[in-house]
Design a protein around this motif. Structure first.
Motif, short mmCIF file in Angstrom:
data_model
loop_
_atom_site.label_atom_id
_atom_site.label_comp_id
_atom_site.label_asym_id
_atom_site.label_seq_id
_atom_site.Cartn_x
_atom_site.Cartn_y
_atom_site.Cartn_z
N LEU A 36 115.32 63.61 -18.32
CA LEU A 36 116.59 64.33 -18.31
C LEU A 36 117.36 64.03 -19.59
CD1 LEU A 36 117.56 63.38 -14.64
CD2 LEU A 36 116.34 65.44 -15.40
N ALA A 37 118.43 64.75 -19.80
CA ALA A 37 119.30 64.49 -20.94
C ALA A 37 120.43 63.58 -20.50
CB ALA A 37 119.85 65.80 -21.49
N ASP A 38 120.66 62.51 -21.24
CA ASP A 38 121.77 61.61 -20.96
C ASP A 38 123.08 62.36 -21.18
OD1 ASP A 38 123.72 59.66 -20.89
OD2 ASP A 38 122.95 58.52 -22.59
N PRO A 39 123.88 62.56 -20.12
CA PRO A 39 125.11 63.35 -20.29
C PRO A 39 126.22 62.61 -21.03
CG PRO A 39 125.00 62.44 -18.08
CD PRO A 39 123.70 62.09 -18.74
N VAL A 40 126.04 61.31 -21.26
CA VAL A 40 127.07 60.52 -21.91
C VAL A 40 126.90 60.50 -23.43
CG1 VAL A 40 128.12 58.22 -22.11
CG2 VAL A 40 127.38 59.09 -19.86
N GLU A 41 125.68 60.23 -23.88
CA GLU A 41 125.44 60.10 -25.31
C GLU A 41 124.37 61.04 -25.84
OE1 GLU A 41 126.22 55.83 -26.94
OE2 GLU A 41 124.76 55.68 -25.31
N GLY A 42 123.77 61.85 -24.98
CA GLY A 42 122.63 62.65 -25.40
C GLY A 42 121.38 61.79 -25.43
N GLY A 43 120.29 62.37 -25.84
CA GLY A 43 119.04 61.63 -25.85
C GLY A 43 118.37 61.67 -24.49
N PRO A 44 117.14 61.16 -24.41
CA PRO A 44 116.38 61.23 -23.16
C PRO A 44 116.85 60.21 -22.14
CG PRO A 44 115.11 60.08 -24.82
CD PRO A 44 116.36 60.57 -25.51
N MET A 45 116.73 60.58 -20.87
CA MET A 45 117.07 59.71 -19.76
C MET A 45 115.95 59.83 -18.71
SD MET A 45 120.59 59.58 -17.47
CE MET A 45 120.31 61.16 -16.62
N PRO A 46 115.09 58.82 -18.60
CA PRO A 46 113.95 58.93 -17.68
C PRO A 46 114.36 58.81 -16.22
CG PRO A 46 113.97 56.77 -18.71
CD PRO A 46 115.07 57.56 -19.36
N ALA A 47 113.59 59.46 -15.37
CA ALA A 47 113.80 59.39 -13.93
C ALA A 47 112.46 59.57 -13.24
CB ALA A 47 114.79 60.48 -13.48
N ILE A 48 112.40 59.17 -11.97
CA ILE A 48 111.21 59.35 -11.16
C ILE A 48 111.62 59.92 -9.82
CG2 ILE A 48 111.24 56.97 -10.27
CD1 ILE A 48 108.13 57.09 -10.36
N VAL A 49 110.78 60.81 -9.28
CA VAL A 49 111.05 61.45 -8.00
C VAL A 49 109.86 61.21 -7.07
CG1 VAL A 49 111.68 63.57 -6.81
CG2 VAL A 49 112.32 63.26 -9.21
N PHE A 50 110.15 60.77 -5.86
CA PHE A 50 109.15 60.62 -4.80
C PHE A 50 109.38 61.73 -3.78
CE2 PHE A 50 109.45 56.59 -6.81
CZ PHE A 50 108.27 55.89 -6.59
N PHE A 51 108.30 62.29 -3.26
CA PHE A 51 108.44 63.41 -2.34
C PHE A 51 107.34 63.37 -1.28
CE2 PHE A 51 106.17 64.66 -6.17
CZ PHE A 51 104.97 65.15 -5.67
N PRO A 52 107.60 63.97 -0.11
CA PRO A 52 106.59 63.99 0.95
C PRO A 52 105.41 64.89 0.58
CG PRO A 52 108.80 64.44 1.81
CD PRO A 52 108.88 64.56 0.32
N THR A 53 104.22 64.46 0.99
CA THR A 53 103.01 65.24 0.79
C THR A 53 102.27 65.36 2.11
OG1 THR A 53 101.60 63.34 0.28
CG2 THR A 53 102.81 64.33 -1.55
N LYS A 54 101.34 66.30 2.17
CA LYS A 54 100.54 66.48 3.38
C LYS A 54 99.41 65.46 3.46
CE LYS A 54 101.28 71.45 4.07
NZ LYS A 54 100.60 72.77 4.18
N THR A 55 99.02 64.91 2.34
CA THR A 55 97.89 63.98 2.30
C THR A 55 98.38 62.59 1.93
OG1 THR A 55 97.48 64.55 -0.01
CG2 THR A 55 96.28 65.79 1.65
#
Length: 335
Positions: A36-55
């Motif tokens: 993502l973009a850091d809304p405070v200073e610009g530059g990259p802002m990493p994130a991770i998302v976990f989500f349900p799967t069928k398997t």
């Protein structure tokens, strides 16, 4: 109680536990990385998302962490609630991976950001507005970024968003829910607690502005919060917490070696306008909320990995994760 009645009660409790476990493991877990973009200073802002799967998901190796979620897995169809997470000072978006994966397996989407200037690679914003005012901006951007993502955005019920946070992330969670800190209150704290192990924070908090135009933000999309060992409790009073009207579950580790009692979780519990669901974890230290450490991490950073005698971090997390799932399931409501 007769032996027959006692045996029946035990059997019912066992069956209830099995049913609850089955519900909690209704899905596998997948994960994906976001930049993502850091809304405070610009530059990259990493994130991770976990989500349900069928398997079945995982494992995925990320640095020293073995994460119980599979990259590239196909998501199960939603809609699901979204829970965003904020780590502590100098932390990592992977530091609570077991909890985020447990949420996904229970049918929630869970996302964590790595706060710029306040993570294990870079703590240069510590005590400044980049940390103390900037953190909630990162969370708003995280919610926006997850909702806009082509893979996970369509899975999310936008009316069911919650937040969890640990230590400085607990402070961040309160701000997202509407709390407003008053940094002048730190003077009374400094006088009362001259030997604070985080004296640097007490002296620096709120004094250095690198972006004078940066303002506090909250996010009304967040409808319930789960707060673990919140830091900086002494910069809040009743007026500053008056707008926190969402359901709150609040935890204090009884043997917190980092935050001084009763100036943090206890103070917040007493001043919230709506009484929180307040839990004290017996004998536990501050870092018990982090995922159980792999051996390599335990060797490199024992201070965040070693628990007091008699404390089983894995067992506490099994209970904590179940309580988080139950809390958000109850407070965010059915789909």
């Amino acid at each position: 109680m007769s032996r027959i009645a006692l045996a029946w009660l035990v059997a019912c409790l066992i069956l209830a536990g099995i049913a609850s476990s089955a519900r909690a493991e209704a899905f596998g877990a997948g994960c994906l990385d976001l930049t993502l973009a850091d809304p405070v200073e610009g530059g990259p802002m990493p994130a991770i998302v976990f989500f349900p799967t069928k398997t079945d998901g995982g494992p995925t190796q990320v640095g020293p962490f073995t994460i119980a979620a599979r990259r590239g897995a196909a998501p199960a169809p939603g809609p699901f609630p979204l829970i965003v997470h904020s780590h502590g000072t100098g932390g990592s978006m992977h530091g609570h991976h077991d909890t985020l994966a447990a949420l996904a397996r229970a049918g929630l989407v869970a996302a964590a950001v790595e706060h710029p200037r306040d993570n294990f690679k870079d703590t240069s914003g510590f005590g400044t507005d980049l940390q103390l005012v900037g953190r909630p901006h990162h969370i708003v951007a995280l919610i926006d970024g997850v909702l806009a993502n082509a893979t996970v955005g369509p899975l999310i019920d936008k009316a069911r968003i919650g937040m969890a946070g640990f230590s400085a992330g607990g402070y961040t969670t309160l701000l997202i829910a509407g709390a407003v800190p008053d940094f002048s209150l730190r003077e009374a704290y400094r006088r009362a607690v001259p030997n604070d192990p985080l004296r640097k924070r007490a002296e620096a908090a709120g004094t250095q502005r690198r972006k004078p135009d940066l303002q506090f933000v909250s996010d009304p999309r967040v409808r319930a919060i789960f707060v673990m060992a919140p830091a900086l409790g002494y910069v809040f009073d009743k007026a500053g917490l008056a707008k926190v009207e969402v359901p709150v579950r609040l935890y204090r580790p009884a043997a917190d070696e980092v935050l001084v009692h009763p100036w943090n979780a206890e103070r917040i519990a007493q001043m919230l306008p709506r009484p929180p669901e307040y839990q004290v974890i017996d004998r536990a230290g501050h870092y018990v909320f982090l995922a159980p450490c792999p051996m390599l991490l335990a060797l490199r950073i024992p201070a965040i990995c070693k628990d007091p005698p008699g404390v089983d971090r894995a067992a506490i997390h099994a209970r904590l994760n179940a309580e988080m799932i139950e809390f958000f399931g109850r407070t965010l409501g059915p789909k």
